[in-house]
Design a protein around this motif. Structure first.
Motif, PDB file in Angstrom:
ATOM      1  N   ALA A 234       0.699  -1.369  -0.241  1.00 36.73           N
ATOM      2  CA  ALA A 234      -0.145  -0.058   0.067  1.00 36.73           C
ATOM      3  C   ALA A 234       1.263   1.349  -0.019  1.00 36.73           C
ATOM      4  O   ALA A 234       0.550   2.511  -0.904  1.00 36.73           O
ATOM      5  CB  ALA A 234      -1.225  -0.366   1.329  1.00 36.73           C
ATOM      6  N   LEU A 235       1.746   1.415   0.983  1.00 33.97           N
ATOM      7  CA  LEU A 235       2.588   2.225   0.525  1.00 33.97           C
ATOM      8  C   LEU A 235       3.470   2.498  -0.199  1.00 33.97           C
ATOM      9  O   LEU A 235       3.384   3.537  -1.110  1.00 33.97           O
ATOM     10  CB  LEU A 235       3.978   2.580   2.105  1.00 33.97           C
ATOM     11  CG  LEU A 235       3.598   1.629   3.291  1.00 33.97           C
ATOM     12  CD1 LEU A 235       4.357   2.187   4.685  1.00 33.97           C
ATOM     13  CD2 LEU A 235       2.698   2.864   3.837  1.00 33.97           C
ATOM     14  N   LEU A 236       3.612   1.705  -1.435  1.00 35.07           N
ATOM     15  CA  LEU A 236       4.691   1.412  -2.283  1.00 35.07           C
ATOM     16  C   LEU A 236       3.608   2.587  -3.093  1.00 35.07           C
ATOM     17  O   LEU A 236       3.919   3.558  -3.935  1.00 35.07           O
ATOM     18  CB  LEU A 236       5.257   0.831  -3.233  1.00 35.07           C
ATOM     19  CG  LEU A 236       5.843  -0.065  -1.915  1.00 35.07           C
ATOM     20  CD1 LEU A 236       6.978  -1.832  -2.217  1.00 35.07           C
ATOM     21  CD2 LEU A 236       7.592   1.105  -2.387  1.00 35.07           C
TER      22      LEU A 236
ATOM     23  N   ILE B 269       0.092  10.570  -3.578  1.00 37.09           N
ATOM     24  CA  ILE B 269      -0.192  10.714  -2.179  1.00 37.09           C
ATOM     25  C   ILE B 269       0.415  10.283  -1.377  1.00 37.09           C
ATOM     26  O   ILE B 269       0.808   9.387  -0.994  1.00 37.09           O
ATOM     27  CB  ILE B 269      -1.502   9.089  -2.324  1.00 37.09           C
ATOM     28  CG1 ILE B 269      -2.326   9.724  -3.815  1.00 37.09           C
ATOM     29  CG2 ILE B 269      -2.951   9.903  -1.322  1.00 37.09           C
ATOM     30  CD1 ILE B 269      -3.325   8.497  -4.089  1.00 37.09           C
ATOM     31  N   GLU B 270       0.530  11.311  -0.842  1.00 33.09           N
ATOM     32  CA  GLU B 270       1.331  11.566   0.744  1.00 33.09           C
ATOM     33  C   GLU B 270       0.396  10.630   2.057  1.00 33.09           C
ATOM     34  O   GLU B 270      -0.082  11.287   2.538  1.00 33.09           O
ATOM     35  CB  GLU B 270       1.600  13.154   1.017  1.00 33.09           C
ATOM     36  CG  GLU B 270       2.565  13.937   0.746  1.00 33.09           C
ATOM     37  CD  GLU B 270       2.036  15.276   1.415  1.00 33.09           C
ATOM     38  OE1 GLU B 270       2.458  15.396   2.176  1.00 33.09           O
ATOM     39  OE2 GLU B 270       2.422  16.045   0.078  1.00 33.09           O
ATOM     40  N   VAL B 271       1.956  10.222   2.830  1.00 30.09           N
ATOM     41  CA  VAL B 271       1.680   9.479   3.695  1.00 30.09           C
ATOM     42  C   VAL B 271       2.468   9.592   4.670  1.00 30.09           C
ATOM     43  O   VAL B 271       3.844  10.005   4.516  1.00 30.09           O
ATOM     44  CB  VAL B 271       2.382   7.534   4.083  1.00 30.09           C
ATOM     45  CG1 VAL B 271       1.576   7.286   4.924  1.00 30.09           C
ATOM     46  CG2 VAL B 271       1.452   7.250   2.207  1.00 30.09           C
ATOM     47  N   PRO B 272       1.869  10.017   5.635  1.00 32.25           N
ATOM     48  CA  PRO B 272       0.728  10.413   6.063  1.00 32.25           C
ATOM     49  C   PRO B 272      -0.501  11.824   6.289  1.00 32.25           C
ATOM     50  O   PRO B 272      -1.329  11.259   6.661  1.00 32.25           O
ATOM     51  CB  PRO B 272       0.242   9.757   7.826  1.00 32.25           C
ATOM     52  CG  PRO B 272       1.341  10.818   8.329  1.00 32.25           C
ATOM     53  CD  PRO B 272       2.626  10.503   7.280  1.00 32.25           C
ATOM     54  N   GLY B 273       0.631  11.916   5.313  1.00 34.73           N
ATOM     55  CA  GLY B 273       0.073  13.515   5.071  1.00 34.73           C
ATOM     56  C   GLY B 273      -1.464  13.828   4.437  1.00 34.73           C
ATOM     57  O   GLY B 273      -3.185  13.763   4.792  1.00 34.73           O
ATOM     58  N   LYS B 274      -1.948  12.786   3.631  1.00 38.29           N
ATOM     59  CA  LYS B 274      -3.269  12.810   3.017  1.00 38.29           C
ATOM     60  C   LYS B 274      -3.536  11.059   3.131  1.00 38.29           C
ATOM     61  O   LYS B 274      -4.739  11.515   3.573  1.00 38.29           O
ATOM     62  CB  LYS B 274      -3.005  12.506   1.475  1.00 38.29           C
ATOM     63  CG  LYS B 274      -5.085  11.954   0.556  1.00 38.29           C
ATOM     64  CD  LYS B 274      -5.510  13.162   0.446  1.00 38.29           C
ATOM     65  CE  LYS B 274      -6.978  12.496  -0.001  1.00 38.29           C
ATOM     66  NZ  LYS B 274      -7.409  11.667   0.085  1.00 38.29           N
TER      67      LYS B 274
ATOM     68  N   PRO C  93       6.905   6.102   4.268  1.00 34.51           N
ATOM     69  CA  PRO C  93       7.307   5.978   5.669  1.00 34.51           C
ATOM     70  C   PRO C  93       7.421   4.719   6.706  1.00 34.51           C
ATOM     71  O   PRO C  93       6.584   3.717   6.329  1.00 34.51           O
ATOM     72  CB  PRO C  93       6.787   7.162   6.205  1.00 34.51           C
ATOM     73  CG  PRO C  93       5.221   6.752   6.073  1.00 34.51           C
ATOM     74  CD  PRO C  93       5.524   6.487   4.032  1.00 34.51           C
ATOM     75  N   PRO C  94       8.150   4.877   7.798  1.00 37.56           N
ATOM     76  CA  PRO C  94       7.608   3.507   9.114  1.00 37.56           C
ATOM     77  C   PRO C  94       6.481   3.333   8.870  1.00 37.56           C
ATOM     78  O   PRO C  94       5.618   4.310   9.643  1.00 37.56           O
ATOM     79  CB  PRO C  94       8.839   4.178  10.059  1.00 37.56           C
ATOM     80  CG  PRO C  94      10.032   5.049   9.592  1.00 37.56           C
ATOM     81  CD  PRO C  94       9.356   5.935   8.413  1.00 37.56           C
TER      82      PRO C  94
ATOM     83  N   ALA D  42      -0.659   9.587  11.147  1.00 42.57           N
ATOM     84  CA  ALA D  42      -0.008  11.069  12.206  1.00 42.57           C
ATOM     85  C   ALA D  42      -1.853  11.574  11.872  1.00 42.57           C
ATOM     86  O   ALA D  42      -2.838  11.572  11.576  1.00 42.57           O
ATOM     87  CB  ALA D  42       1.005  11.441  11.644  1.00 42.57           C
ATOM     88  N   ALA D  43      -1.785  12.435  12.561  1.00 35.05           N
ATOM     89  CA  ALA D  43      -3.655  13.661  13.448  1.00 35.05           C
ATOM     90  C   ALA D  43      -3.101  14.035  12.126  1.00 35.05           C
ATOM     91  O   ALA D  43      -2.488  14.181  11.644  1.00 35.05           O
ATOM     92  CB  ALA D  43      -2.634  14.166  14.478  1.00 35.05           C
TER      93      ALA D  43
END
Lengths: 352, 352
Positions: B271-273, B280-285, B302-303, B349-350
């Motif tokens: 999913a991250l890849l 799509i940003e993780v965890p931004g979006k 990210p981790p 992230a929040a």
DNA sequence: TGACTCTAGTTCAACGATGTACCTTGTGCC
DNA sequence: GGCACAAGGTACATCGTTGAACTAGAGTCA
């Protein structure tokens, strides 16, 4: 049956069955082992009683009497790591096919742990040992008079001359495998090759000498083809993440690269991902080849060309040698070359 | 020493040592087991002889006499798959710490293979069994009067009421774990959650019911938060590649998604890849959370935030229960809840 | 001195299964 | 009737180790 809770009952023994039927223990033994000299009626009554009492032969008693237990120790560094866990699975399957069980012994703790494997674990247990040493050196092996149990070494860290009496060796030729991988890329017209997988730190020492051998084969292939100054890219670890970051660095510093030989498939997966992210076509611009043919190799994008060490055949070969020794063969150490095969998939292709 | 090639010599026994020194076998036994009533001089001479003859006690004889061998069978579906191979490693390590050895039995062959584990493998071997069933159902367990050896079940496929006498159960609560994972995303303000990991085919049946339970927990968390119509995304397999393609589909059909709960970490890595490739940003979006806390989870980009089933503690708990039974405890079945813990890393992230 | 205890041992039986050697029937054949 | 012989068993020793029960000698103490 359905004895329910209460005293944990002793497992039934042949004696119990014999007593219940008024026959001798030996007759029960004859039925269990399918031996002659038991009348059909008796045979059937014994079989019924075996079922009713849920009798199972006790391996330790059999081992005492007959000398074998059907147990084989597999001593490998660790299951963490795709290659060794798939290898262990192959051994477990092949052993089960032969009616044997595998005892797993992890030597991750290092040199002392490996030495204790050779010393016989302080207890004699099982009929033989399959041992993949990483750290044990000639010094230890050479001073080992004879192994206490039949032993087959695997891997690439053993000098044939050091093999102790009573052992065999199934060697994996990582140097040739890497040579062939590089040669494959060369034969497809690639000329700017990189080897991905040198380790800076000795921390991940386990893969270290494997890496060294594969790097050696890589160099040999390039030298033979007259290609000079191949690029060697270091990685922090032989993992996918290691491959991702290292390939980013690699392509920035060496944009001319058109082929990457990877230390293992995890690195290769990382390389594929990194190249994709950089917008570099595989295999259009860069070919990628891995090592180990892990289960997921056919499913990467594009599917990964890789060197298949054929873990199943390796396990079968090793077990056959070991069982021969267990069954009495006591000749000099034998050395068998484990076959490998280049599996061509989408990540490599001929170059215009 | 250095006996060199020749007849494979019998392993030395206590009898050999006793004969050489002119003492009784029992005295040798007393030295080996550090028992009193041996004079210091005698003790030393025996120890020297043990070293010279390279004596090791024979486990099968010990087991006959004392009833225990120090061997424990670990019956799991397969080592192919990150979770089970890391779990097996944890068991091997913890067993070694306790002076026990692990016998590996793969039940990948399916239902019949699992049944034979319960039936005692047709041979009695070792002191106890750790068993992770996938297919065996109530019908089989309920009709099992009592296990032939002390047994500890692990996993999530066992009904407490069905536990046979002489067994315990360390349960992994996957439903709650998935619930907590979803709740974690909700608490960070995510409202459009998807569950990644439903399986269409029953081919990969092994993960199937795990998937079902995790999906149940996911639904429960969303219902409690009043979030309706969560998205459930099917995958071809619980692998990284499965995650990559499924997330591509998912984000095309549901661009509103802002949080993904993944069936396991391999899917989450995919999913991250995929999200990265889609820009799509993780965890931004989008936030991503996995399951299993595999060794590579801290190194993704990210981790990866994930639910850690703490395999090492699980193995330790299981072995402690099992050893108690082996040493004589014969109370009713005990059920222990295996702890898990949400490990927060960069992939969640929040949300503003 | 005699009753006791302690140390350093010994001898024996037993765990469960199996190979070897022996025994008991019933049958066939001369 | 007597003998050979096979079929269908039984009895016993044994594998390596250890618990239980015993013994011989030395030291202790009233």
């Amino acid at each position: 049956m359905m004895s329910g809770p209460g005293e944990r009952p002793r497992n039934a023994t042949m004696r119990d069955i014999a007593a219940r039927l008024g026959v001798s223990i030996k007759t029960v033994s004859n039925v269990v082992n399918d031996r002659p000299n038991v009348g059909p009626g008796t045979r059937e009554r014994v079989q019924d009683a075996i079922r009713e009492l849920n009798y199972r032969p006790q391996v330790s008693a059999q081992q005492m009497r007959t000398g074998t237990s059907g147990l084989i120790t597999l001593a490998i560094p660790s299951l963490a790591g795709t290659y060794f866990s798939e290898l262990a699975q192959a051994f477990a399957d092949e052993a089960q096919r032969r009616g044997r069980s595998i005892m797993l012994h992890s030597t991750a703790a290092g040199r002392e742990e490996e030495r204790s494997v050779l010393a016989g674990f302080t207890r004699v247990l099982g009929d033989g040992v399959v041992f993949n040493p990483l750290l044990i050196g000639e010094d230890v092996l050479a001073h080992l008079g004879r192994t206490i149990l039949p032993t087959v070494f695997i891997g690439e860290h053993v000098e044939e001359a050091d093999l102790p009496a009573g052992s065999d060796y199934v060697r994996t030729d990582n140097q040739s495998a890497a040579h062939d991988a590089a040669a494959h890329l060369l034969s497809h017209g690639r000329r700017h090759l990189a080897y991905l997988g040198a380790l800076e730190s000795t921390e991940a020492q386990q893969e270290h000498s494997t890496s060294r051998l594969r790097l050696g084969g890589f160099h040999r292939a390039l030298a033979a083809a007259g290609v000079m100054e191949p690029v060697v890219q270091a990685v922090p670890a032989w993992s996918q993440e290691g491959g991702i970051s290292a390939v980013r660095t690699l392509m920035r510093q060496h944009p001319e690269i058109d082929g990457i030989v990877c230390g293992n498939d995890d690195l290769a997966r990382g390389a594929l991902l990194s190249l994709h992210a950089l917008g570099i076509e595989v295999p259009g611009k860069v070919s990628v080849i891995g090592h180990d043919n892990i289960l997921e190799a056919p499913f990467t994008s594009p599917p990964l060309t890789t060197v298949d060490p054929d873990k199943r055949t390796l396990a079968a070969t090793v077990l056959d040698l070991l069982l021969e020794r267990i069954e009495g063969y006591d000749g000099p150490p034998r050395v068998v070359e484990a076959p490998y095969q280049l599996v061509e998939r989408g990540s490599t292709a001929a170059h215009g």
